[in-house]
Design a protein around this motif. Structure first.
Motif, PDB file in Angstrom:
ATOM      1  N   GLU A  56      14.769 -56.333 -59.105  1.00 46.03           N
ATOM      2  CA  GLU A  56      14.448 -55.036 -58.479  1.00 46.03           C
ATOM      3  C   GLU A  56      15.468 -53.990 -58.878  1.00 46.03           C
ATOM      4  OE1 GLU A  56      12.042 -56.254 -54.400  1.00 46.03           O
ATOM      5  OE2 GLU A  56      14.125 -55.594 -54.249  1.00 46.03           O
ATOM      6  N   VAL A  57      14.974 -52.753 -59.018  1.00 46.75           N
ATOM      7  CA  VAL A  57      15.827 -51.597 -59.267  1.00 46.75           C
ATOM      8  C   VAL A  57      15.896 -50.777 -57.990  1.00 46.75           C
ATOM      9  CG1 VAL A  57      16.147 -49.486 -60.606  1.00 46.75           C
ATOM     10  CG2 VAL A  57      15.195 -51.536 -61.707  1.00 46.75           C
ATOM     11  N   PHE A  58      17.111 -50.440 -57.573  1.00 47.40           N
ATOM     12  CA  PHE A  58      17.303 -49.634 -56.368  1.00 47.40           C
ATOM     13  C   PHE A  58      18.670 -48.970 -56.453  1.00 47.40           C
ATOM     14  CE2 PHE A  58      18.966 -53.832 -55.551  1.00 47.40           C
ATOM     15  CZ  PHE A  58      20.179 -53.603 -54.926  1.00 47.40           C
ATOM     16  N   THR A  59      18.915 -48.035 -55.574  1.00 48.22           N
ATOM     17  CA  THR A  59      20.236 -47.432 -55.456  1.00 48.22           C
ATOM     18  C   THR A  59      20.754 -47.661 -54.045  1.00 48.22           C
ATOM     19  OG1 THR A  59      21.527 -45.402 -55.778  1.00 48.22           O
ATOM     20  CG2 THR A  59      19.347 -45.151 -54.804  1.00 48.22           C
ATOM     21  N   ARG A  60      22.042 -47.930 -53.940  1.00 47.71           N
ATOM     22  CA  ARG A  60      22.617 -48.227 -52.617  1.00 47.71           C
ATOM     23  C   ARG A  60      22.848 -46.969 -51.797  1.00 47.71           C
ATOM     24  NH1 ARG A  60      25.319 -51.993 -56.081  1.00 47.71           N
ATOM     25  NH2 ARG A  60      24.808 -54.155 -55.510  1.00 47.71           N
ATOM     26  N   ARG A  61      22.994 -45.839 -52.466  1.00 48.06           N
ATOM     27  CA  ARG A  61      23.261 -44.590 -51.748  1.00 48.06           C
ATOM     28  C   ARG A  61      22.802 -43.418 -52.606  1.00 48.06           C
ATOM     29  NH1 ARG A  61      27.595 -46.873 -53.868  1.00 48.06           N
ATOM     30  NH2 ARG A  61      27.853 -48.118 -51.992  1.00 48.06           N
ATOM     31  N   LEU A  62      22.567 -42.294 -51.968  1.00 46.70           N
ATOM     32  CA  LEU A  62      22.254 -41.062 -52.681  1.00 46.70           C
ATOM     33  C   LEU A  62      23.543 -40.332 -53.025  1.00 46.70           C
ATOM     34  CD1 LEU A  62      19.290 -39.742 -50.500  1.00 46.70           C
ATOM     35  CD2 LEU A  62      19.137 -40.920 -52.707  1.00 46.70           C
ATOM     36  N   PRO A  63      23.538 -39.511 -54.074  1.00 43.03           N
ATOM     37  CA  PRO A  63      24.732 -38.716 -54.364  1.00 43.03           C
ATOM     38  C   PRO A  63      25.098 -37.832 -53.177  1.00 43.03           C
ATOM     39  CG  PRO A  63      23.198 -38.639 -56.205  1.00 43.03           C
ATOM     40  CD  PRO A  63      22.476 -39.309 -55.071  1.00 43.03           C
ATOM     41  N   ALA A  64      26.359 -37.528 -53.054  1.00 43.54           N
ATOM     42  CA  ALA A  64      26.835 -36.703 -51.943  1.00 43.54           C
ATOM     43  C   ALA A  64      26.048 -35.399 -51.848  1.00 43.54           C
ATOM     44  CB  ALA A  64      28.319 -36.400 -52.121  1.00 43.54           C
ATOM     45  N   GLY A  65      25.612 -35.086 -50.647  1.00 44.20           N
ATOM     46  CA  GLY A  65      24.893 -33.845 -50.416  1.00 44.20           C
ATOM     47  C   GLY A  65      23.408 -33.909 -50.686  1.00 44.20           C
ATOM     48  N   ARG A  66      22.905 -35.038 -51.160  1.00 48.12           N
ATOM     49  CA  ARG A  66      21.479 -35.156 -51.470  1.00 48.12           C
ATOM     50  C   ARG A  66      20.739 -35.823 -50.318  1.00 48.12           C
ATOM     51  NH1 ARG A  66      20.912 -34.320 -57.120  1.00 48.12           N
ATOM     52  NH2 ARG A  66      22.612 -32.898 -57.644  1.00 48.12           N
ATOM     53  N   ARG A  67      19.545 -35.331 -50.047  1.00 50.17           N
ATOM     54  CA  ARG A  67      18.740 -35.881 -48.954  1.00 50.17           C
ATOM     55  C   ARG A  67      17.604 -36.769 -49.453  1.00 50.17           C
ATOM     56  NH1 ARG A  67      19.813 -33.238 -44.086  1.00 50.17           N
ATOM     57  NH2 ARG A  67      21.242 -31.476 -44.314  1.00 50.17           N
ATOM     58  N   TYR A  68      17.318 -36.716 -50.736  1.00 50.24           N
ATOM     59  CA  TYR A  68      16.286 -37.571 -51.322  1.00 50.24           C
ATOM     60  C   TYR A  68      16.504 -37.616 -52.825  1.00 50.24           C
ATOM     61  CZ  TYR A  68      13.998 -33.199 -52.746  1.00 50.24           C
ATOM     62  OH  TYR A  68      13.737 -31.975 -53.311  1.00 50.24           O
ATOM     63  N   GLY A  69      15.934 -38.619 -53.462  1.00 49.51           N
ATOM     64  CA  GLY A  69      15.942 -38.710 -54.912  1.00 49.51           C
ATOM     65  C   GLY A  69      14.527 -38.627 -55.431  1.00 49.51           C
ATOM     66  N   VAL A  70      14.386 -38.360 -56.718  1.00 51.32           N
ATOM     67  CA  VAL A  70      13.074 -38.282 -57.354  1.00 51.32           C
ATOM     68  C   VAL A  70      13.039 -39.273 -58.512  1.00 51.32           C
ATOM     69  CG1 VAL A  70      11.410 -36.806 -58.550  1.00 51.32           C
ATOM     70  CG2 VAL A  70      12.867 -35.842 -56.757  1.00 51.32           C
ATOM     71  N   LEU A  71      12.089 -40.183 -58.488  1.00 50.11           N
ATOM     72  CA  LEU A  71      11.981 -41.172 -59.550  1.00 50.11           C
ATOM     73  C   LEU A  71      11.365 -40.557 -60.794  1.00 50.11           C
ATOM     74  CD1 LEU A  71      12.277 -44.165 -60.390  1.00 50.11           C
ATOM     75  CD2 LEU A  71       9.887 -44.450 -59.689  1.00 50.11           C
ATOM     76  N   ALA A  72      12.049 -40.684 -61.914  1.00 52.22           N
ATOM     77  CA  ALA A  72      11.519 -40.218 -63.193  1.00 52.22           C
ATOM     78  C   ALA A  72      11.978 -41.161 -64.297  1.00 52.22           C
ATOM     79  CB  ALA A  72      11.983 -38.795 -63.494  1.00 52.22           C
ATOM     80  N   GLY A  73      11.207 -41.203 -65.361  1.00 49.30           N
ATOM     81  CA  GLY A  73      11.526 -42.063 -66.494  1.00 49.30           C
ATOM     82  C   GLY A  73      10.638 -43.287 -66.588  1.00 49.30           C
ATOM     83  N   THR A  74       9.820 -43.538 -65.565  1.00 52.55           N
ATOM     84  CA  THR A  74       8.952 -44.710 -65.578  1.00 52.55           C
ATOM     85  C   THR A  74       8.066 -44.719 -66.816  1.00 52.55           C
ATOM     86  OG1 THR A  74       8.901 -44.589 -63.170  1.00 52.55           O
ATOM     87  CG2 THR A  74       7.297 -46.027 -64.228  1.00 52.55           C
ATOM     88  N   GLY A  75       7.461 -43.590 -67.112  1.00 58.51           N
ATOM     89  CA  GLY A  75       6.595 -43.510 -68.288  1.00 58.51           C
ATOM     90  C   GLY A  75       7.340 -43.795 -69.571  1.00 58.51           C
ATOM     91  N   ARG A  76       8.583 -43.343 -69.669  1.00 58.89           N
ATOM     92  CA  ARG A  76       9.376 -43.605 -70.880  1.00 58.89           C
ATOM     93  C   ARG A  76       9.681 -45.098 -71.015  1.00 58.89           C
ATOM     94  NH1 ARG A  76      13.913 -41.713 -72.977  1.00 58.89           N
ATOM     95  NH2 ARG A  76      15.117 -41.404 -71.057  1.00 58.89           N
TER      96      ARG A  76
END
Length: 478
Positions: A56-76
């Motif tokens: 599985e691919v996941f991140t343990r935390r978001l960068p400081a000050g970020r409230r959400y992430g956006v997944l990109a690169g799947t198509g690549r």
């Protein structure tokens, strides 16, 4: 090397051939770390290479000050799978460098990924712990993809996450990507693609335009104005070549005089003027007033110059029509990676039954076992929780959002709040789902992102530091 001088004559120089261009190889198999192959060698030797596994691919935390992430690169990633092949050149290098033994070389010669990949749809919002990608197959097949998958997802998702913050701050005003000269030439193409996933309206990068069908933009730089004897001559030339709908850069010398020359050259039907320096907010107000006074009420104002999401938000009340972003976008606006990891979470025991496995190192713990994932919505249709589904593998595989999340609370109509499943099939038995690749894949991802972002709770898109937009909860199946 030179000849020795004779009789005081100048040395005779042997012609030096030009350095050869880097070879362009279709294979991406060596875009990886050495230890992927040495692990494979050891696993082939001890008989564990063909154990069924789930990564599985996941991140343990978001960068400081970020409230959400956006997944990109799947198509690549899906596009790269077809080129993850060890050809004669790759195998010869590995043998020459002594990276792996003959048995491993034989395995690599016939390598094809025949497993299954599922994950969040490209453009989806993610949070800490979200299983954005699951790779299932033999250890030998799946472990080799780790570096390639992480290098793509970590960069592209960082760019798309920054892009989403910028387009959110811009509200309905278009944002354009123009950061190619601030990035590696291939990273620039990936950044342009990820920017569009995050809501950007176009890019200056022509390779991205050709490869992914995104709109391209660009007219002239200060050099074009400086080339001519005066600013008016430059504007006349540009309008004659590109038409009155072009964008004229008016701050090479004096902005007010530049606007006058622009309208004199193109008339009141001029498409836009661009400001690339100075106090952009103050200048935008002054230029808008001047354009209106000259009768160019439909001429738009484009602003560039080291913009990021905070600068864009600061210009919200100003008469700006279009933003152009470069450096901040292609560097992730302070967060150039998402910190994603690729972890083995389940592997078959000697009897063939999948067993959860997990790392227990301090500050780098992970949760064993395959995960299901869903998003829970309140009565207003906005997301309230990210739901991670865990438990025995057969129960997790069989679970669907229709099964519910075990909550007893209901809305005003007595109905249980909605759940939306987040995992979609990407590769089935080695066959790639074409919905996620090429130009259509980019368009699909961009549309999906706008929908997912709109579902965030009010305040979830704030640029100020804070907790993730929604909490993540566990649903344990028994």
């Amino acid at each position: 090397m030179t000849d020795e001088p004779r009789g005081g004559a100048a040395p005779s120089l042997h012609p030096v051939p030009a350095a050869p261009l880097p070879s362009v190889r279709p294979s991406v198999a060596l875009l990886t770390d050495r230890y992927e192959l040495t692990m494979l060698q050891a696993a082939l030797a001890d008989g564990t290479a063909h154990r069924h596994c789930v990564f599985e691919v996941f991140t343990r935390r978001l960068p400081a000050g970020r409230r959400y992430g956006v997944l990109a690169g799947t198509g690549r990633i899906l596009e790269a799978l077809a080129h993850f092949r060890f050809g004669d050149a790759e195998l010869a290098y590995l043998e020459r460098a002594g990276v792996v033994d003959d048995r491993t070389l034989d395995f690599l010669r016939g390598y094809r990924f025949t497993g299954t990949i599922q994950g969040y749809a490209e453009g989806e919002i993610f949070f800490p712990g979200s299983p954005v990608l699951q790779v299932e197959g033999t250890f030998a097949e799946a472990v080799l993809l780790e570096t390639l998958i992480l290098s793509i997802l970590n960069y592209d998702s960082a760019i798309a996450s920054a892009a989403s913050r910028m387009t959110s701050a811009a509200v309905d005003r278009p944002v354009l990507e123009m950061g190619s000269r601030r990035a590696h030439e291939q990273a620039a193409v990936a950044a342009a693609r990820a920017a569009v996933v995050g809501g950007f309206a176009g890019t200056s990068n022509l390779e991205a335009g050709m490869r992914y069908g995104v709109d391209t933009i660009g007219t002239a730089a200060h050099a074009f104005t400086l080339l001519h004897d005066d600013e008016r001559s430059a504007f006349d030339s540009q309008v004659a070549s590109l038409g009155t709908g072009t964008t004229l850069l008016v701050d090479t010398y004096d902005v007010r005089r530049g606007v006058e020359n622009a309208i004199a050259a193109a008339g009141t039907s001029l498409g836009a003027v661009r400001l690339d320096s100075g106090d952009l907010g103050v200048l935008a107000v002054e230029v808008r007033r001047q354009l209106d006074e000259l009768g160019a009420t439909d001429t738009k104002i484009v602003v560039t110059s080291d913009l990021d999401e905070h600068a864009i938000a600061g210009l919200a009340a100003m008469p700006v029509d279009v933003y152009g972003v470069g450096t901040s976008l292609v560097t992730g606006s302070g967060a150039p990676t998402c910190g994603m990891v690729y972890k083995l979470v389940a592997r078959a025991d000697p009897s063939g039954v999948l067993q959860p496995v997990a790392k227990a190192s301090a500050h780098k713990t992970s949760q064993g076992g395959r995960k299901g994932a869903a998003r829970r919505y309140g009565p207003d249709g906005r997301a309230v929780e990210e739901v991670l589904v865990t438990g025995p593998d057969d129960l997790v595989v069989a679970w669907s959002p229709e099964d519910g999340d075990g909550r007893s609370d209901t809305d005003a109509d007595g109905e249980r709040p909605d759940l939306r499943g987040l995992l979609v099939p990407l590769v089935v038995d080695g066959a790639v789902d074409s919905r996620w690749v090429g130009a259509y894949g980019v368009q699909n991802a961009a549309r999906h992102h706008l929908q997912a972002r709109a579902e965030l709770p009010r305040g979830g898109r704030r640029l100020s530091a804070g907790d993730p937009a929604i909490p993540t909860v566990d649903l344990v199946l028994r």
